[in-house]
Design a protein around this motif. Structure first.
Motif, PDB file in Angstrom:
ATOM      1  N   ASP A 391       6.580  -4.656   0.371  1.00  0.00           N
ATOM      2  CA  ASP A 391       5.177  -4.966   0.670  1.00  0.00           C
ATOM      3  C   ASP A 391       4.216  -4.142  -0.184  1.00  0.00           C
ATOM      4  O   ASP A 391       2.996  -4.318  -0.099  1.00  0.00           O
ATOM      5  CB  ASP A 391       4.878  -4.737   2.156  1.00  0.00           C
ATOM      6  N   PHE A 393       3.099  -1.312   0.056  1.00  0.00           N
ATOM      7  CA  PHE A 393       2.064  -0.654   0.861  1.00  0.00           C
ATOM      8  C   PHE A 393       1.714   0.729   0.306  1.00  0.00           C
ATOM      9  O   PHE A 393       0.541   1.071   0.161  1.00  0.00           O
ATOM     10  CB  PHE A 393       2.535  -0.543   2.316  1.00  0.00           C
ATOM     11  N   ARG A 415      11.755   2.082   1.472  1.00  0.00           N
ATOM     12  CA  ARG A 415      11.244   1.659   2.786  1.00  0.00           C
ATOM     13  C   ARG A 415      11.800   0.303   3.169  1.00  0.00           C
ATOM     14  O   ARG A 415      12.294   0.098   4.298  1.00  0.00           O
ATOM     15  CB  ARG A 415       9.718   1.584   2.777  1.00  0.00           C
ATOM     16  N   ALA A 419      14.758  -0.305   6.147  1.00  0.00           N
ATOM     17  CA  ALA A 419      14.440  -1.120   7.328  1.00  0.00           C
ATOM     18  C   ALA A 419      15.505  -2.161   7.603  1.00  0.00           C
ATOM     19  O   ALA A 419      15.666  -2.627   8.738  1.00  0.00           O
ATOM     20  CB  ALA A 419      13.083  -1.786   7.144  1.00  0.00           C
ATOM     21  N   GLY A 529       3.767   8.642   8.638  1.00  0.00           N
ATOM     22  CA  GLY A 529       3.533   7.213   8.440  1.00  0.00           C
ATOM     23  C   GLY A 529       4.784   6.500   7.976  1.00  0.00           C
ATOM     24  O   GLY A 529       5.078   5.375   8.413  1.00  0.00           O
ATOM     25  N   ARG A 532       7.029   5.908  10.911  1.00  0.00           N
ATOM     26  CA  ARG A 532       6.491   4.893  11.820  1.00  0.00           C
ATOM     27  C   ARG A 532       6.192   3.580  11.113  1.00  0.00           C
ATOM     28  O   ARG A 532       5.787   2.616  11.771  1.00  0.00           O
ATOM     29  CB  ARG A 532       5.202   5.406  12.471  1.00  0.00           C
ATOM     30  N   ASN A 533       6.355   3.564   9.770  1.00  0.00           N
ATOM     31  CA  ASN A 533       5.933   2.416   8.969  1.00  0.00           C
ATOM     32  C   ASN A 533       4.469   2.088   9.228  1.00  0.00           C
ATOM     33  O   ASN A 533       4.060   0.944   9.182  1.00  0.00           O
ATOM     34  CB  ASN A 533       6.824   1.186   9.231  1.00  0.00           C
ATOM     35  N   TRP A 534       3.692   3.135   9.514  1.00  0.00           N
ATOM     36  CA  TRP A 534       2.253   3.059   9.767  1.00  0.00           C
ATOM     37  C   TRP A 534       1.911   2.067  10.891  1.00  0.00           C
ATOM     38  O   TRP A 534       0.837   1.521  10.950  1.00  0.00           O
ATOM     39  CB  TRP A 534       1.487   2.693   8.486  1.00  0.00           C
ATOM     40  N   GLU A 535       2.854   1.900  11.808  1.00  0.00           N
ATOM     41  CA  GLU A 535       2.603   1.020  12.952  1.00  0.00           C
ATOM     42  C   GLU A 535       2.014   1.837  14.092  1.00  0.00           C
ATOM     43  O   GLU A 535       2.500   2.915  14.423  1.00  0.00           O
ATOM     44  CB  GLU A 535       3.897   0.332  13.406  1.00  0.00           C
ATOM     45  N   GLY A 536       0.957   1.316  14.690  1.00  0.00           N
ATOM     46  CA  GLY A 536       0.328   2.004  15.813  1.00  0.00           C
ATOM     47  C   GLY A 536      -0.557   3.157  15.420  1.00  0.00           C
ATOM     48  O   GLY A 536      -0.936   3.962  16.269  1.00  0.00           O
ATOM     49  N   GLU A 538      -4.041   4.439  12.871  1.00  0.00           N
ATOM     50  CA  GLU A 538      -5.267   3.954  12.233  1.00  0.00           C
ATOM     51  C   GLU A 538      -5.602   4.843  11.039  1.00  0.00           C
ATOM     52  O   GLU A 538      -6.020   5.991  11.205  1.00  0.00           O
ATOM     53  CB  GLU A 538      -6.421   3.968  13.242  1.00  0.00           C
TER      54      GLU A 538
END
Length: 636
Positions: A391, A393, A415, A419, A529, A532-536, A538
């Motif tokens: 992605d 990212f 990444r 996953a 990040g 957590r894969n930047w989930e949840g 901000e």
């Protein structure tokens, strides 16, 4: 003569249990059901320096007792019942319950009587005076009025013989309580203290039985003596009224409030009250060995880290303390780098490693929960080759901030491939290696700055990202071992973690200080990040470092930290608690001891000299301001 007396007493005792011979203000007969369950088994000698009516002494019937009081008339009575009970009985049988005899006997000076007659006089006046109120005036003369009872049992022969049997086995001393405790108390003894109650008044119990008074400063002195007995290794139970000063003096010990009746009172409305029973167990001595036993070689295989707050340099001291307890399971509540939990695993303990940071939980999954799985080198190398759609990212979000464009592309490839790994332990190993590679490729290993301002040319910074990743895989693989236990990695708020009660809890929370921050997320937001894969989270796009908002923590304020400690100590009140905290943090040492003492009977503090790896507030490593004491608080 003495042998026949002892035989006669023992025969009577076999059929009649011993009980108090006198009615005594503040006697503990009504509180026995509350006190007896608190008495240790076994114990050395029984010591009671404020014997009074002796309710607990007679109930326990100790084989090796020391009873004492500063009232010589009272002590004479006990000695004579022990040694000359037949003579005491003979005198008692001559007395009658008449007002004339009462005042005639009361007028006698007991010092001028034979010892046995003086003892009988003491018992007689107590049985026949008003409300059993044995009271003396300033001259030491008995001055309670006649009681006008219809048929008091002046001479209870069976009770006297039963009491004699118990008293014959005791050492009976007339002395001040401090002298008694100084002369007799030894480690392992059980000491029962029933001092004159607070509040101090003209009508306090002690005033009734002696010309002296027991003031508030005497209660302070008594509390100091109790602390000495605690440290000596005695088990102490103390009773008193439910008075604020009592709670203040014994705040570090367990205090139970019980409802009682005041039998000796002319006012029926004042006969109800509240007493306290204070339990003071012997202090267990915890110390650091001069030369601590070496840790298992396995501990050295844990990948080294410069993680903020890591306790890698304190492992010997932590284990030195923990090893003094018998335990099998331990929770590392704020795992951080995971090194403490890993050390406990290497010691053969069942470990639950928890942290609110996903990166920390990932480490624990790979190296603590995981007992056997490794990530083969050939599989790790394939992760560096793009096989899953990326992605991009990191490449687009963090371009030019921390790593080169090439390295950002490698991170995105890793990444995506990580996953797709199905095995949870291989996935945790690969992610741990990626996190470690990112940290090793950053000067100082943190993400609070951008660019290369701290590049000092060290070898780690010259290695390619691919080399760093493969080195990290090798390091994590080498750390995997089986300790024969089912260990767990948790990613939870420590305040909300739900687990069964562990034998031991190690608590190393973020340290609150008004002079430096404790925001782990601010330092490690990039690798957190990744985990957590930047989930949840901000991302704060307006910030130069593209950090995300820190997780809420109660340890960000002084009051919040104090309240959080209180809640955690209450939650784990049944576990052995070890807490790491710094001397330059808040709450203060005294405040921490006070909070922990609310929930644990024993609290000890072991200071350890320590130097932080990172300077705070512009201070460089090696500065005196980085030299602090790390406190290890122990509650048990």
């Amino acid at each position: 003569m003495l042998n026949s007396l002892r035989n006669k007493a023992e025969q009577h005792q076999s059929s009649v249990p011993a009980r108090p011979l006198l009615k005594w203000a503040g006697g503990k007969t009504q509180m026995l059901n509350e006190i007896l369950p608190k008495i240790p088994t076994p114990y050395g000698r029984y010591i009671e320096p404020f014997i009074g009516g002796g309710a607990l002494f007679f109930a326990l019937n100790p084989s090796d007792g020391i009873i004492a009081d500063s009232n010589p008339e009272l002590i004479n009575m006990y000695r004579q019942v022990a040694e000359n009970v037949d003579d005491v009985i003979t005198y008692l049988q001559t007395y009658s319950n008449t007002e004339e005899m009462f005042y005639a006997v009361r007028s006698l000076d007991w010092h001028e009587l034979s010892l046995s007659e003086a003892a009988a006089r003491t018992i007689y006046l107590n049985k026949t005076c008003f409300n059993g109120l044995y009271r003396v005036n300033k001259k030491g003369q008995f001055n309670a009025p006649f009681g006008r009872y219809k048929n008091p049992k002046i001479c209870d022969i069976e009770a006297l013989y039963a009491a004699s049997a118990v008293l014959q086995r005791a050492t009976i001393v007339c002395a001040d309580y401090l002298q008694i405790l100084n002369d007799y108390a030894q480690p392992g003894d059980f000491v029962f203290l029933d001092p004159p109650y607070l509040p101090v008044s003209e009508y306090s119990d002690f005033k009734r039985y002696t010309k002296e008074q027991f003031y508030e400063e005497d209660h302070v002195e008594l509390a100091n003596e109790v602390q000495r007995l605690h440290e000596l290794g005695c088990y102490v139970i103390l009773t008193n009224s439910n008075h604020p000063l009592v709670h203040e003096l014994y705040s570090t010990f367990n205090i139970d409030v019980v409802q009682t009746k005041r039998y000796i009172s002319c006012n029926g409305n004042s006969r109800k009250g509240e007493d306290v029973i204070i339990t003071i167990p012997p202090k267990r001595s915890i110390s650091l060995s001069i030369v601590p036993a070496p840790l298992p070689a396995q501990v050295d295989k844990y990948p080294s880290t410069r993680y903020m707050g890591s306790k890698s340099k304190l492992l010997l001291q932590i284990w030195d303390i923990a090893s003094q307890f018998k335990f099998d399971s331990v929770v590392d509540l704020f795992a951080g780098s995971g090194i403490v939990g890993y050390m406990f695993k290497a010691q053969g303990k069942t470990v639950i490693s928890n942290d609110y940071m996903a990166m920390s939980a990932t480490y624990a999954k790979a190296m603590i929960e995981n007992n056997s799985v490794i990530l083969p080198r050939n599989e790790a190398q394939k992760l560096l080759i793009e096989s899953q759609a990326s992605d991009h990212f990191v490449y687009t979000t963090f371009a030019g901030l921390y790593f080169s464009d090439h390295d950002n592309e490698v991170i995105d490839t890793l990444r995506a491939n990580i996953a797709a790994i199905r095995d949870p332990y291989k996935r945790a190993i690969a992610m741990s290696a990626l996190i470690r590679a990112c940290i090793k490729k950053r000067a100082r290993g943190i993400f609070t700055y951008t660019g290369e301002r701290y590049d000092d040319g060290r070898k780690d910074l010259k290695k390619s990202f691919e080399e760093q990743f493969m080195d990290a895989v090798t390091a994590v693989n080498s750390s995997v071992f089986n300790n024969g236990k089912v260990n767990k990695a948790k990613n939870s708020d420590a305040m909300q973690l739900r687990i069964e009660t562990p034998d031991m809890v190690y608590i190393d929370p973020p340290y609150y200080s008004p002079y430096s921050d404790n925001e782990y997320v601010r330092r490690y937001h990039f690798v957190e990040g990744l985990a957590r894969n930047w989930e949840g989270v901000e991302i704060q796009q307006h910030t130069q470092t593209k950090k995300f908002k820190s997780y809420p923590t109660p340890f960000s304020t002084r009051k919040g930290a104090a309240d959080a400690f209180d809640l955690l100590f209450k939650k784990y009140a049944s576990s052995i608690i070890i807490v790491s905290y710094s001397s330059n943090s808040l709450p203060t040492l005294d405040e921490m001891v006070s909070i922990l003492s609310k929930h644990k009977e024993h609290v000890e503090v072991i200071p350890v000299d320590y130097r932080y790896s990172f300077g705070n507030q512009g201070n460089k490593v090696g500065n005196n301001k980085n030299q602090v004491q790390e406190y290890l608080f122990v509650g048990y």
